[in-house]
Scaffold this active site. Sequence first.
Site, PDB file in Angstrom:
ATOM      1  N   ASN A 164     -10.983   5.315   0.361  1.00 28.90           N
ATOM      2  CA  ASN A 164     -11.395   6.275  -0.652  1.00 28.90           C
ATOM      3  C   ASN A 164     -11.037   5.772  -2.045  1.00 28.90           C
ATOM      4  O   ASN A 164     -10.050   5.066  -2.237  1.00 28.90           O
ATOM      5  CB  ASN A 164     -10.773   7.647  -0.387  1.00 28.90           C
ATOM      6  N   ASN A 198      -6.242   4.685  -7.374  1.00 31.78           N
ATOM      7  CA  ASN A 198      -7.550   4.996  -7.946  1.00 31.78           C
ATOM      8  C   ASN A 198      -7.511   5.554  -9.361  1.00 31.78           C
ATOM      9  O   ASN A 198      -8.543   5.935  -9.908  1.00 31.78           O
ATOM     10  CB  ASN A 198      -8.279   5.974  -7.018  1.00 31.78           C
ATOM     11  N   THR A 199      -6.321   5.619  -9.966  1.00 39.33           N
ATOM     12  CA  THR A 199      -6.176   5.962 -11.377  1.00 39.33           C
ATOM     13  C   THR A 199      -5.562   4.749 -12.063  1.00 39.33           C
ATOM     14  O   THR A 199      -4.401   4.423 -11.809  1.00 39.33           O
ATOM     15  CB  THR A 199      -5.274   7.197 -11.569  1.00 39.33           C
ATOM     16  N   ASN A 231       1.406   6.177   0.472  1.00 40.66           N
ATOM     17  CA  ASN A 231       0.021   6.467   0.122  1.00 40.66           C
ATOM     18  C   ASN A 231      -0.870   5.409   0.773  1.00 40.66           C
ATOM     19  O   ASN A 231      -0.445   4.722   1.695  1.00 40.66           O
ATOM     20  CB  ASN A 231      -0.128   6.472  -1.405  1.00 40.66           C
ATOM     21  N   PHE A 242      -8.528  11.469  -7.994  1.00 43.94           N
ATOM     22  CA  PHE A 242      -7.923  12.765  -8.356  1.00 43.94           C
ATOM     23  C   PHE A 242      -8.977  13.784  -8.809  1.00 43.94           C
ATOM     24  O   PHE A 242      -8.818  14.466  -9.823  1.00 43.94           O
ATOM     25  CB  PHE A 242      -6.877  12.593  -9.465  1.00 43.94           C
ATOM     26  N   ASN A 256       1.326  18.679  -4.856  1.00 48.17           N
ATOM     27  CA  ASN A 256       1.305  17.276  -5.245  1.00 48.17           C
ATOM     28  C   ASN A 256       0.705  17.182  -6.648  1.00 48.17           C
ATOM     29  O   ASN A 256      -0.443  17.572  -6.869  1.00 48.17           O
ATOM     30  CB  ASN A 256       0.465  16.499  -4.220  1.00 48.17           C
ATOM     31  N   GLY A 301      -1.114   6.402   8.850  1.00 46.07           N
ATOM     32  CA  GLY A 301      -1.567   5.839  10.107  1.00 46.07           C
ATOM     33  C   GLY A 301      -1.145   6.545  11.367  1.00 46.07           C
ATOM     34  O   GLY A 301      -1.435   6.065  12.474  1.00 46.07           O
ATOM     35  N   LYS A 311       6.251  10.129  -4.286  1.00 44.84           N
ATOM     36  CA  LYS A 311       5.369   9.476  -3.321  1.00 44.84           C
ATOM     37  C   LYS A 311       5.088   8.042  -3.761  1.00 44.84           C
ATOM     38  O   LYS A 311       4.629   7.804  -4.873  1.00 44.84           O
ATOM     39  CB  LYS A 311       4.057  10.250  -3.166  1.00 44.84           C
ATOM     40  N   SER A 360      -1.232   6.543  -6.091  1.00 50.81           N
ATOM     41  CA  SER A 360      -2.668   6.403  -5.870  1.00 50.81           C
ATOM     42  C   SER A 360      -3.167   5.136  -6.558  1.00 50.81           C
ATOM     43  O   SER A 360      -2.833   4.875  -7.709  1.00 50.81           O
ATOM     44  CB  SER A 360      -3.425   7.611  -6.427  1.00 50.81           C
ATOM     45  N   LYS A 371      -7.284  19.754  -1.968  1.00 47.13           N
ATOM     46  CA  LYS A 371      -6.964  19.330  -3.332  1.00 47.13           C
ATOM     47  C   LYS A 371      -6.745  20.500  -4.283  1.00 47.13           C
ATOM     48  O   LYS A 371      -5.940  20.420  -5.208  1.00 47.13           O
ATOM     49  CB  LYS A 371      -8.081  18.435  -3.872  1.00 47.13           C
ATOM     50  N   ALA A 387      -1.265  15.586   1.332  1.00 48.11           N
ATOM     51  CA  ALA A 387      -2.093  15.856   0.161  1.00 48.11           C
ATOM     52  C   ALA A 387      -3.412  15.100   0.287  1.00 48.11           C
ATOM     53  O   ALA A 387      -3.501  14.071   0.948  1.00 48.11           O
ATOM     54  CB  ALA A 387      -1.355  15.429  -1.104  1.00 48.11           C
ATOM     55  N   THR A 424      -3.951  16.256  -4.777  1.00 47.52           N
ATOM     56  CA  THR A 424      -3.260  16.102  -6.055  1.00 47.52           C
ATOM     57  C   THR A 424      -3.948  16.937  -7.136  1.00 47.52           C
ATOM     58  O   THR A 424      -5.171  16.904  -7.272  1.00 47.52           O
ATOM     59  CB  THR A 424      -3.210  14.624  -6.467  1.00 47.52           C
ATOM     60  N   ASN A 448       3.198  12.176  -7.538  1.00 47.29           N
ATOM     61  CA  ASN A 448       2.351  11.154  -6.935  1.00 47.29           C
ATOM     62  C   ASN A 448       2.041  10.065  -7.960  1.00 47.29           C
ATOM     63  O   ASN A 448       1.199  10.250  -8.838  1.00 47.29           O
ATOM     64  CB  ASN A 448       1.058  11.781  -6.422  1.00 47.29           C
TER      65      ASN A 448
END
Length: 369
Positions: free
Chosen positions: A121, A185-186, A250, A125, A149, A300, A221, A183, A76, A72, A96, A180
Site C-alpha cells: 500500500n 508513504n509520507t 509497520n 494517511f 494512531n 505478518g 510505532k 509509514s 482510519k 491501525a 492514522t 506513528n
Amino acid sequence: MIFSGLSPLLRVPLLSGLTREALLRMDPEIAHRATIAALRLGLAPEQEGADPPELRTTLCGLDLVNPVGMAAGFDKDAEVPKPLARMGFGMVEVGTVTPRPQQGNPKPRLFRIAAAEGVVNRMGFNNEGHEAAFARLKGAHVGAILGVNIGANKDSEDFVADYVKGVTRFADVADYLTVNISSPNTPGLRNLQADEALTRLLAAVLKARSKASVRVPVLLKLAPDLDEKALDGVARVVLATDLDGLIMSNTTLGRDTVAGLENAGEAGGLSGRPLFNLATTRLAQLRQRVGSLPIVGVGGIHSPESAVAKFEAGANAIQLYTALVFGGLDLLDRLKRGLAATVRSRGLTSVAGLTGATTAEWASGKASL
C-alpha cells in the site's frame, strides 16, 4: 489495505451472494469501503461467550480481556471501533489520523500479492482529520481498549507540531495513543526515527501529554527497516523518556520475500505474511535493547503458530490486519484459541508467560517461521 476475506460476514443474508473469491476480485478500496459499511450497519458477527481467562493480560497499565488487537489502517476514521470490539478484538487502534483531512496518494494505491498473502500500500494517511474522528469517539464506550494512531499531514511545515496536536485532541478519549513515524508513504516521516529528531519529537509529545487531564499511555510505532545500529539509537532515546511502550512494526520497503510476484514492484509498504520473519526479528532485537518496556508485535501474523512466535520473540500483545484479507475474521478466533491452548499446554496461567521465551533465537536471525 482491504479487508475482503470476511468469511463470517458471508453468512449474513445480505452478503451471502458475495463469495470470498468475488470479494478478492473487487478493487481493494471498494472492498474495504463495503466492509466498513457492513460493520456500520451492524452486520458483523458478535463473539459468542467470554474469552478464556488465560488470555487476560495488561499492556501499559491497561487491562486486556485478550491480547489480540486490530491494527491501525483498517478503521482510519474511527467509524467502527464498537463492532470490531464486539467481534472479539481485545484492543482496537483507529487511524492514522492527521490534524487536517487529506486525500492521500493518487489511486491506485493498494495492491494484493495474493500468491504470498501480502499487500502493498501507498495510501498516504488518507483520512477525514482530527475533528471527524474526535466527534465519533467523544463519549463512546467501545467495549475494548481503544487506541488512536496519530500522524502528520503530508504538507505540514512542522511534523512535530502535528503530533502534539494529536495528543492534545485525543488524550481525553483514547485509552492509549500511538505516535506513528514509521509509514513509508509520507516523505520525510521516517526521518523522525533518527536520534536527534526522535528526542525532539518525544519531548514535545510527552510534554503535551503531561498537560492533559489524564495520563494517557503513549506508544511509538517503528519501521522494520531499521537496522541494529538504528535500533540502538532508538532504544537510547526511548529509555531516557517516560514513553509507555513501542509497536514493532509497520510495513517494509523490502521486496526480497516477494520478488518476481505480481504487484511486488509497486511502490509502497509491504505487509502480510511476507513481513513476518523480518518484523519478528526486529521485535526480538528491540526487546533485547529496551528491557521490560511493553512492546506490541505487529507484522505478518497469519496463524496461531505465528501469534505464539510473536509473543515468544518478545511481544506483550499483538495486532493484525492484512492476514484478515486472506484468512477472514475466523482467523481472530483461531488465534485466540491457539494462544489459550498453548498457555495451558505449557502449564502457564497467562499468555504473558509466553513473552520472551525465544527472544535470543529470533534476535540472532536464526529463527524463522
